[in-house]
Design a protein around this motif. Structure first.
Motif, PDB file in Angstrom:
ATOM      1  N   ARG A 162       0.805  -1.229   0.000  1.00 31.19           N
ATOM      2  CA  ARG A 162       0.000   0.000   0.000  1.00 31.19           C
ATOM      3  C   ARG A 162       0.839   1.280   0.000  1.00 31.19           C
ATOM      4  O   ARG A 162       0.468   2.256  -0.681  1.00 31.19           O
ATOM      5  CB  ARG A 162      -0.981  -0.014   1.174  1.00 31.19           C
ATOM      6  CG  ARG A 162      -2.124  -1.006   0.970  1.00 31.19           C
ATOM      7  CD  ARG A 162      -3.292  -0.734   1.898  1.00 31.19           C
ATOM      8  NE  ARG A 162      -3.045  -1.139   3.265  1.00 31.19           N
ATOM      9  CZ  ARG A 162      -3.256  -2.351   3.742  1.00 31.19           C
ATOM     10  NH1 ARG A 162      -3.710  -3.320   2.935  1.00 31.19           N
ATOM     11  NH2 ARG A 162      -3.034  -2.629   5.015  1.00 31.19           N
ATOM     12  N   PRO A 163       1.965   1.375   0.729  1.00 34.79           N
ATOM     13  CA  PRO A 163       2.775   2.600   0.645  1.00 34.79           C
ATOM     14  C   PRO A 163       3.220   2.930  -0.773  1.00 34.79           C
ATOM     15  O   PRO A 163       3.385   4.108  -1.121  1.00 34.79           O
ATOM     16  CB  PRO A 163       3.966   2.300   1.563  1.00 34.79           C
ATOM     17  CG  PRO A 163       3.450   1.304   2.553  1.00 34.79           C
ATOM     18  CD  PRO A 163       2.501   0.453   1.772  1.00 34.79           C
ATOM     19  N   ILE A 164       3.419   1.904  -1.591  1.00 32.58           N
ATOM     20  CA  ILE A 164       3.788   2.151  -2.990  1.00 32.58           C
ATOM     21  C   ILE A 164       2.658   2.880  -3.702  1.00 32.58           C
ATOM     22  O   ILE A 164       2.891   3.821  -4.475  1.00 32.58           O
ATOM     23  CB  ILE A 164       4.109   0.812  -3.700  1.00 32.58           C
ATOM     24  CG1 ILE A 164       5.281   0.107  -3.001  1.00 32.58           C
ATOM     25  CG2 ILE A 164       4.399   1.034  -5.179  1.00 32.58           C
ATOM     26  CD1 ILE A 164       5.565  -1.286  -3.537  1.00 32.58           C
ATOM     27  N   LEU A 165       1.410   2.444  -3.427  1.00 32.87           N
ATOM     28  CA  LEU A 165       0.249   3.100  -4.030  1.00 32.87           C
ATOM     29  C   LEU A 165       0.097   4.519  -3.504  1.00 32.87           C
ATOM     30  O   LEU A 165      -0.189   5.437  -4.282  1.00 32.87           O
ATOM     31  CB  LEU A 165      -1.019   2.287  -3.728  1.00 32.87           C
ATOM     32  CG  LEU A 165      -2.343   2.887  -4.216  1.00 32.87           C
ATOM     33  CD1 LEU A 165      -2.326   3.075  -5.725  1.00 32.87           C
ATOM     34  CD2 LEU A 165      -3.519   2.013  -3.786  1.00 32.87           C
ATOM     35  N   TRP A 166       0.300   4.716  -2.189  1.00 39.11           N
ATOM     36  CA  TRP A 166       0.191   6.080  -1.635  1.00 39.11           C
ATOM     37  C   TRP A 166       1.186   7.021  -2.313  1.00 39.11           C
ATOM     38  O   TRP A 166       0.821   8.135  -2.701  1.00 39.11           O
ATOM     39  CB  TRP A 166       0.452   6.090  -0.129  1.00 39.11           C
ATOM     40  CG  TRP A 166      -0.366   5.176   0.744  1.00 39.11           C
ATOM     41  CD1 TRP A 166       0.005   4.675   1.950  1.00 39.11           C
ATOM     42  CD2 TRP A 166      -1.702   4.672   0.531  1.00 39.11           C
ATOM     43  NE1 TRP A 166      -0.975   3.890   2.496  1.00 39.11           N
ATOM     44  CE2 TRP A 166      -2.039   3.872   1.647  1.00 39.11           C
ATOM     45  CE3 TRP A 166      -2.631   4.806  -0.488  1.00 39.11           C
ATOM     46  CZ2 TRP A 166      -3.259   3.225   1.772  1.00 39.11           C
ATOM     47  CZ3 TRP A 166      -3.856   4.152  -0.388  1.00 39.11           C
ATOM     48  CH2 TRP A 166      -4.161   3.384   0.724  1.00 39.11           C
ATOM     49  N   ASN A 167       2.429   6.572  -2.476  1.00 37.90           N
ATOM     50  CA  ASN A 167       3.447   7.408  -3.132  1.00 37.90           C
ATOM     51  C   ASN A 167       3.084   7.687  -4.587  1.00 37.90           C
ATOM     52  O   ASN A 167       3.323   8.791  -5.098  1.00 37.90           O
ATOM     53  CB  ASN A 167       4.818   6.739  -3.051  1.00 37.90           C
ATOM     54  CG  ASN A 167       5.371   6.727  -1.634  1.00 37.90           C
ATOM     55  OD1 ASN A 167       5.075   7.614  -0.836  1.00 37.90           O
ATOM     56  ND2 ASN A 167       6.182   5.725  -1.316  1.00 37.90           N
ATOM     57  N   HIS A 168       2.518   6.696  -5.238  1.00 39.90           N
ATOM     58  CA  HIS A 168       2.110   6.873  -6.629  1.00 39.90           C
ATOM     59  C   HIS A 168       1.019   7.943  -6.734  1.00 39.90           C
ATOM     60  O   HIS A 168       1.053   8.803  -7.623  1.00 39.90           O
ATOM     61  CB  HIS A 168       1.603   5.541  -7.189  1.00 39.90           C
ATOM     62  CG  HIS A 168       1.406   5.551  -8.676  1.00 39.90           C
ATOM     63  ND1 HIS A 168       2.399   5.236  -9.569  1.00 39.90           N
ATOM     64  CD2 HIS A 168       0.318   5.868  -9.424  1.00 39.90           C
ATOM     65  CE1 HIS A 168       1.932   5.344 -10.807  1.00 39.90           C
ATOM     66  NE2 HIS A 168       0.665   5.724 -10.741  1.00 39.90           N
ATOM     67  N   LEU A 169       0.050   7.911  -5.805  1.00 33.80           N
ATOM     68  CA  LEU A 169      -1.030   8.890  -5.827  1.00 33.80           C
ATOM     69  C   LEU A 169      -0.534  10.281  -5.443  1.00 33.80           C
ATOM     70  O   LEU A 169      -1.049  11.291  -5.932  1.00 33.80           O
ATOM     71  CB  LEU A 169      -2.151   8.448  -4.886  1.00 33.80           C
ATOM     72  CG  LEU A 169      -2.936   7.208  -5.343  1.00 33.80           C
ATOM     73  CD1 LEU A 169      -3.882   6.744  -4.242  1.00 33.80           C
ATOM     74  CD2 LEU A 169      -3.723   7.509  -6.621  1.00 33.80           C
ATOM     75  N   ILE A 170       0.450  10.349  -4.545  1.00 31.71           N
ATOM     76  CA  ILE A 170       1.046  11.645  -4.194  1.00 31.71           C
ATOM     77  C   ILE A 170       1.678  12.273  -5.433  1.00 31.71           C
ATOM     78  O   ILE A 170       1.520  13.471  -5.700  1.00 31.71           O
ATOM     79  CB  ILE A 170       2.079  11.478  -3.066  1.00 31.71           C
ATOM     80  CG1 ILE A 170       1.385  11.131  -1.748  1.00 31.71           C
ATOM     81  CG2 ILE A 170       2.904  12.751  -2.899  1.00 31.71           C
ATOM     82  CD1 ILE A 170       2.336  10.750  -0.632  1.00 31.71           C
ATOM     83  N   ASN A 171       2.416  11.472  -6.200  1.00 30.26           N
ATOM     84  CA  ASN A 171       3.008  11.976  -7.450  1.00 30.26           C
ATOM     85  C   ASN A 171       1.926  12.395  -8.442  1.00 30.26           C
ATOM     86  O   ASN A 171       2.076  13.402  -9.144  1.00 30.26           O
ATOM     87  CB  ASN A 171       3.908  10.901  -8.070  1.00 30.26           C
ATOM     88  CG  ASN A 171       5.147  10.627  -7.231  1.00 30.26           C
ATOM     89  OD1 ASN A 171       5.637  11.505  -6.525  1.00 30.26           O
ATOM     90  ND2 ASN A 171       5.663   9.407  -7.304  1.00 30.26           N
ATOM     91  N   LEU A 172       0.840  11.616  -8.472  1.00 32.87           N
ATOM     92  CA  LEU A 172      -0.264  11.963  -9.370  1.00 32.87           C
ATOM     93  C   LEU A 172      -0.887  13.299  -8.971  1.00 32.87           C
ATOM     94  O   LEU A 172      -1.246  14.107  -9.831  1.00 32.87           O
ATOM     95  CB  LEU A 172      -1.325  10.857  -9.332  1.00 32.87           C
ATOM     96  CG  LEU A 172      -2.615  11.104 -10.128  1.00 32.87           C
ATOM     97  CD1 LEU A 172      -2.307  11.155 -11.625  1.00 32.87           C
ATOM     98  CD2 LEU A 172      -3.634  10.001  -9.852  1.00 32.87           C
ATOM     99  N   SER A 173      -1.006  13.555  -7.663  1.00 33.24           N
ATOM    100  CA  SER A 173      -1.645  14.781  -7.186  1.00 33.24           C
ATOM    101  C   SER A 173      -0.895  16.024  -7.637  1.00 33.24           C
ATOM    102  O   SER A 173      -1.492  17.094  -7.795  1.00 33.24           O
ATOM    103  CB  SER A 173      -1.745  14.758  -5.654  1.00 33.24           C
ATOM    104  OG  SER A 173      -0.474  14.913  -5.044  1.00 33.24           O
ATOM    105  N   HIS A 174       0.417  15.897  -7.838  1.00 34.44           N
ATOM    106  CA  HIS A 174       1.208  17.052  -8.266  1.00 34.44           C
ATOM    107  C   HIS A 174       0.816  17.528  -9.667  1.00 34.44           C
ATOM    108  O   HIS A 174       1.068  18.681 -10.023  1.00 34.44           O
ATOM    109  CB  HIS A 174       2.699  16.704  -8.238  1.00 34.44           C
ATOM    110  CG  HIS A 174       3.205  16.411  -6.851  1.00 34.44           C
ATOM    111  ND1 HIS A 174       4.321  15.627  -6.609  1.00 34.44           N
ATOM    112  CD2 HIS A 174       2.730  16.772  -5.633  1.00 34.44           C
ATOM    113  CE1 HIS A 174       4.511  15.538  -5.307  1.00 34.44           C
ATOM    114  NE2 HIS A 174       3.561  16.219  -4.695  1.00 34.44           N
TER     115      HIS A 174
END
Length: 469
Positions: free
Chosen positions: A121-133
């Motif tokens: 799940r942390p991998i997905l959280w980091n992916h979504l953080i990058n997406l939010s940018h």
């Protein structure tokens, strides 16, 4: 964003979409709620096996991520009759991101199915953080996050603080708010021999501040769980239609900043110096007229000054004019004054205690106001017959009936006399203290100990009014 207010999204971890019970429940949900979009997870079967089923109930696929055996799978569909344009922007085995557009209104949406494996799940959280940018628009996320945020999000089992902290950091990094939820506290349940041993809030809706401000009435309803061990979620962009009556009077702290308001209070109060209630009613009536005729709508005044400034600045690009330059400075000064009044307005409505007024946090105050209103709103009530109602008129009538019955019920005939020696007695000093006339100084001390911008009294006046005048 009015063009998107009728949108609803149904999100459900169905735990297998092919069996008869799943299809019956899907058909019932579609018939009852008629959602604009539906996202289902853990489908267990290829989409083509149910393509006829979806066509028969008038839903067409937008994007399909097939399951890997009994693992994963996300199907995103929309109602065939809708005129909303959708564009897929990103997808992977754990989420589908897409934009919805109708006219000039648009929103960014993500339907998510986080891995049951906590190490993934942390991998997905980091992916979504990058997406939010890369997102500069209203953005909401809904789905199965497979994670709890707070200890109160579960009953039974062990709460994992480190995993919750990682989830919280993801939300903070993306500036996401937890959407108002009604209908149930938990969205996933595990039973053993018919006994519920574990319940968690794994499914939820999140949104950034931009989305929350554009859809202030939106909320997530946890629907009844009939097939899967997950409850379906229904997100309503525009909330439910409300029946609004006459708005009660509310004192606006921004009036204090106007040069004429102090004299209004004095003139309203003088003829009724011996009757506080009558004096307050007089202030109330004159304040309403003052707001309509003199003070005006802050947002309309701000827009009017902006338009005047734009016109003057366009004129000064062509012609040198000392008079227009002075006028520009005066309007800029007035505009900053209006911004101060706007900040005071939202600070008062947000009722925040820890943030300092004057820090130019207008957007924060506005957001807090929206969140507080949603938290305090009653979305449904159980009627005496046992059924639940969402109708606004019915909710108002039932609340009124409840309190009428509560306050007019006849008292029972139980003997309420005290038996001597069975209760504590008050001392002579205490009796004298209770019967001593209240002094002006006591009132002054009590008033100054009150928070100036907390909830007003029944008369609509906040404490700041009495402190000021």
């Amino acid at each position: 964003m009015e063009a998107l207010l009728d949108i609803t999204i149904l999100s459900w971890n169905i735990r297998g979409a092919q069996n008869n019970n799943a299809r019956r429940n899907l058909k019932e949900l579609m018939s009852k709620h008629n959602p604009t979009f539906i996202a289902i997870y853990e489908t267990h079967v290829p989409y083509h096996r149910l393509s006829t089923f979806w066509a028969n109930i008038d839903y067409t696929p937008i994007h399909i991520i097939e399951a890997n055996g009994h693992s994963g799978g996300i199907w995103l569909l929309k109602h065939s009759a809708t005129n909303i344009l959708t564009t897929i922007t990103n997808s992977n085995p754990h989420y589908i991101s897409f934009t919805i557009n109708r006219g000039h209104a648009s929103s960014f949406c993500t339907c998510i199915y986080a891995s049951p494996n906590p190490t993934q799940r942390p991998i997905l959280w980091n992916h979504l953080i990058n997406l939010s940018h890369s997102i500069d628009a209203p953005w909401m996320i809904i789905g199965d996050f497979n994670e709890t945020l707070l200890p109160s999000d579960q009953r039974g089992g062990v709460f994992h603080h480190s995993r919750a902290a990682s989830f919280s950091n993801f939300m903070n990094s993306c500036n996401l708010l937890d959407l108002t939820t009604t209908g149930g506290k938990f969205t996933w349940h595990r039973n053993s021999n018919g006994i519920r041993i574990l319940s968690k809030k794994l499914d939820r809706g999140l949104a950034n501040v931009n989305w929350r401000l554009n859809f202030p009435e939106a909320f997530v309803e946890v629907l009844c769980r009939l097939h899967s061990d997950h409850n379906p979620l229904l997100l309503r962009f525009g909330g439910l239609p409300l029946s609004r009556g006459e708005r009660p009077f509310r004192f606006e702290a921004a009036w204090i900043d106007h040069g004429e308001y102090e004299s209004l209070v004095k003139n309203s109060w003088q003829p009724r110096t011996h009757n506080i209630i009558s004096a307050l009613n007089n202030v109330k009536e004159n304040s309403v007229n003052f707001n309509h005729e003199i003070f005006g709508n802050i947002f309309q005044r701000k827009k009017h000054i902006e338009n005047r400034l734009k016109g003057i600045q366009n004129y000064l690009e062509r012609v040198d004019s000392i008079r227009h330059s002075h006028l520009e400075k005066e309007l800029q000064k007035e505009y900053n004054h209006i911004l101060f009044q706007e900040e005071m307005l939202w600070y008062q409505k947000s009722r925040e205690k820890w943030v300092k007024f004057g820090d130019k946090n207008t957007t924060f105050f506005h957001t807090q106001t929206i969140v507080r209103r949603k938290r305090n709103r009653v979305h449904r009530l159980q009627l005496p017959c046992g059924t639940w109602s969402f109708d606004s008129d019915t909710l108002q009538q039932e609340a009124q009936n409840y309190f009428k019955l509560f306050f007019t019920a006849s008292q029972d005939n139980r003997d309420r006399t005290f038996t001597e020696g069975t209760h504590l007695s008050i001392t002579e000093e205490g009796r004298n203290s209770l019967t001593t006339p209240i002094t002006k100084n006591e009132v002054y001390v009590a008033l100054n100990s009150m928070k100036p911008y907390k909830a007003p009294g029944p008369d609509g006046f906040h404490c700041i009014f009495f402190k000021q005048y």
